[in-house]
Enzyme design. Structure first.
Site, PDB file in Angstrom:
ATOM      1  CD  GLU A  67      14.214  -4.679   1.780  1.00 39.10           C
ATOM      2  OE1 GLU A  67      13.353  -3.851   2.172  1.00 39.10           O
ATOM      3  OE2 GLU A  67      15.430  -4.335   1.232  1.00 39.10           O
ATOM      4  CB  CYS A 114      16.361   3.182  -0.606  1.00 41.64           C
ATOM      5  SG  CYS A 114      16.998   3.356   1.109  1.00 41.64           S
ATOM      6  CD  GLU A 157     -12.584  -0.070   6.068  1.00 37.47           C
ATOM      7  OE1 GLU A 157     -13.718  -0.037   6.511  1.00 37.47           O
ATOM      8  OE2 GLU A 157     -12.232  -0.913   5.164  1.00 37.47           O
ATOM      9  CE1 TYR A 182      17.226  -2.865   4.602  1.00 36.85           C
ATOM     10  CE2 TYR A 182      17.823  -3.263   6.881  1.00 36.85           C
ATOM     11  CZ  TYR A 182      18.014  -2.697   5.635  1.00 36.85           C
ATOM     12  OH  TYR A 182      19.011  -1.608   5.612  1.00 36.85           O
ATOM     13  CE  LYS A 200      14.164  -1.412  -0.697  1.00 40.98           C
ATOM     14  NZ  LYS A 200      14.941  -1.546   0.621  1.00 40.98           N
ATOM     15  CG  HIS A 236     -15.432   0.170   3.060  1.00 36.57           C
ATOM     16  ND1 HIS A 236     -14.967  -0.967   3.567  1.00 36.57           N
ATOM     17  CD2 HIS A 236     -16.316  -0.100   2.410  1.00 36.57           C
ATOM     18  CE1 HIS A 236     -15.561  -2.063   3.373  1.00 36.57           C
ATOM     19  NE2 HIS A 236     -16.172  -1.719   2.373  1.00 36.57           N
ATOM     20  CB  CYS A 276      19.707   5.632   0.080  1.00 36.38           C
ATOM     21  SG  CYS A 276      17.724   5.851  -0.306  1.00 36.38           S
TER      22      CYS A 276
END
Length: 475
Positions: free
Chosen positions: A185, A44, A455, A181, A47, A450, A39
């Site tokens: 990615e 992670c 939302e 992935y 990346k 908002h 990681c």
């Protein structure tokens, strides 16, 4: 590896004498890195930072619509980005070393193998041996990228995710093989920073994820300029006198062969558990014959008493750093504290950091139908346009939200899927609701903020079953 460090830190807090063994075998290309595991070093962290570099490139294009005068041509400098990211990763490596020292955890830069349930043999690169005994042993060696050894030239000329983040120079025109992935990615940020990028897909993208969402992700990537070679498999890689790599591949449907030249070929065809040096079978630790992963029970215990395993190396667990960290912390609390709490692997959220991010928690639509039956599932959905996309006139065709619910009157939410900006940040918040057993009715009582993309989750009204247009209109 980061999960093992967390376990060590937690165990040390209970006053236990703790040691950690860690040695990174360099990749076939010779890439090596410091303390912290996949990681931190080749996953992670770098990346997400390269993904951010790509998003900044898109923002520069949008900025002109918002009145910013951007000088042309806009050019990305790979060495500047790479050095900054690599320096940050090295700072994390150093930070982990300092933490180990502060918490009085003994660190051995050794390759470890098990001699029995309480003994580890550590070897230096030069072959010097150290024997360590312990009441309990925890294995968290994770995985390493696979190379397709059956393809001529794959190992000699290809790289993997173990290498891409540590390149000093731009990879140039790149072929990424695989539809995981990791593949999408990396291809996404390479395209985003201006590299000519092609993805070769043998079957389906993002296997294991909701397939409707997966195809929306790849559709958006194609609209951004990533080329996809679908239902194709490479057969050989050859190095030309020019230094280019000539790749030959075959189309599954027609059997037709094609070839093209690339500067870099990156394999992203899966990961294998890093167990070859551990001596597991000799001491009786059971592993899966299909995956090579360690079989553990609900308490992370292996088939040998006093030996535990956590993270990507374990069978049937999500290959996600946060789950491994949480499992390691809980394991230490059970072993040395008064806790009996087990790791809960249900409703673990995650995000794919492609150019248009995909975040999800819970079941895919396919899995929900498989578990509960089509007639017992209600799917609420919406195509929406982020406000940020409007002035910049960006296409939002693939911005989509899907909530998979049981049809019973309380309509418990089984899965939530979101494609759009900042998907990770959006899904992280809703993951708590999922853990607490949130229902569709409760979600509809939640007041949205908002104007945000998140939302739109609180405004889902259209069901797939109705056949009505799910496109959001108005603000």
């Amino acid at each position: 590896m980061i999960a093992l460090l967390v376990f060590c830190f937690e165990a040390a807090q209970f006053g236990k004498k703790v040691a950690v063994l860690d040695y990174v075998e360099p990749s076939p290309k010779g890439t090596k890195w410091g303390l912290g595991g996949t990681c931190v070093n080749v996953g992670c962290i770098p990346k997400k930072l390269m993904h951010q570099a790509s998003l900044l490139g898109s923002a520069l294009k949008d900025a002109q619509h918002y009145g910013w005068n951007i000088s042309h041509p806009v050019r990305h400098d790979w060495p500047v980005m790479a050095e900054a990211i690599q320096n940050y990763v090295k700072s994390l490596n150093w930070g982990h070393r300092v933490q180990l020292q502060d918490k009085k955890v003994k660190y051995f830069n050794l390759t470890g193998s098990l001699m029995d349930a309480h003994t580890v043999r550590g070897l230096t690169n030069a072959g010097k041996e150290t024997i360590i005994t312990a009441e309990n042993i925890v294995i968290a060696t994770g995985g390493r990228p696979k190379y397709p050894a059956h393809i001529a030239g794959a190992l000699e000329y290809g790289i993997t995710s173990d290498d891409i983040f540590w390149l000093k120079e731009s990879p140039g025109k790149t072929l990424v093989v695989g539809a995981s992935y990791v593949s999408l990615e990396c291809a996404g940020f390479l395209t985003g920073i201006g590299q000519d990028t092609t993805v070769m897909v043998r079957s389906i993208p993002l296997r294991g994820f909701d397939q409707q969402m997966s195809f929306l992700v790849t559709d958006y990537m194609e609209s951004c300029g990533t080329r996809f070679l679908k239902k194709c498999t490479p057969s050989k890689v050859e190095k030309l006198k020019s230094g280019k790599l000539q790749v030959t591949w075959k189309h599954a449907d027609s059997g037709k062969e094609e070839m093209d030249d690339f500067d870099t070929v990156m394999w992203a065809v899966g990961r294998a558990p890093d167990t070859k040096t551990l001596n597991l079978e000799t001491i009786g630790v059971k592993i899966s014959s299909e995956t090579g992963k360690i079989i553990v029970d609900a308490s992370e215990a292996t088939s040998v008493p006093h030996i535990y395993a956590i993270g990507d190396i374990t069978e049937g667990r999500p290959e996600l750093t946060p789950t491994a960290i949480a499992a390691g912390k809980l394991l230490a609390q059970r072993l040395f504290g008064q806790s009996s709490e087990l790791m809960d692997y249900d409703n673990v959220p995650t995000t794919v950091f492609t150019p248009l991010e995909y975040g999800c928690v819970g079941l895919s639509e396919e899995k929900a139908v498989e578990h509960y039956g089509l007639d017992n599932i209600e799917v609420y959905h919406a195509y929406y346009k982020p406000l940020e996309f409007t002035v910049a006139e960006r296409d939002a065709t693939q911005c989509y939200i899907k909530m998979v619910c049981l049809r019973k009157k309380e309509q418990r939410i089984l899965g939530l899927h979101f494609i759009g900006p900042n998907a990770g940040e959006v899904i992280q918040g809703f993951a708590l609701g999922m853990k607490c057993g949130a229902t569709y009715a409760q979600m509809m009582k939640t007041v949205g903020i908002h104007p945000t993309c998140a939302e739109e989750v609180t405004k889902l009204r259209i069901t797939k079953r109705s056949g009505l247009d799910a496109k959001v209109t108005g603000c």
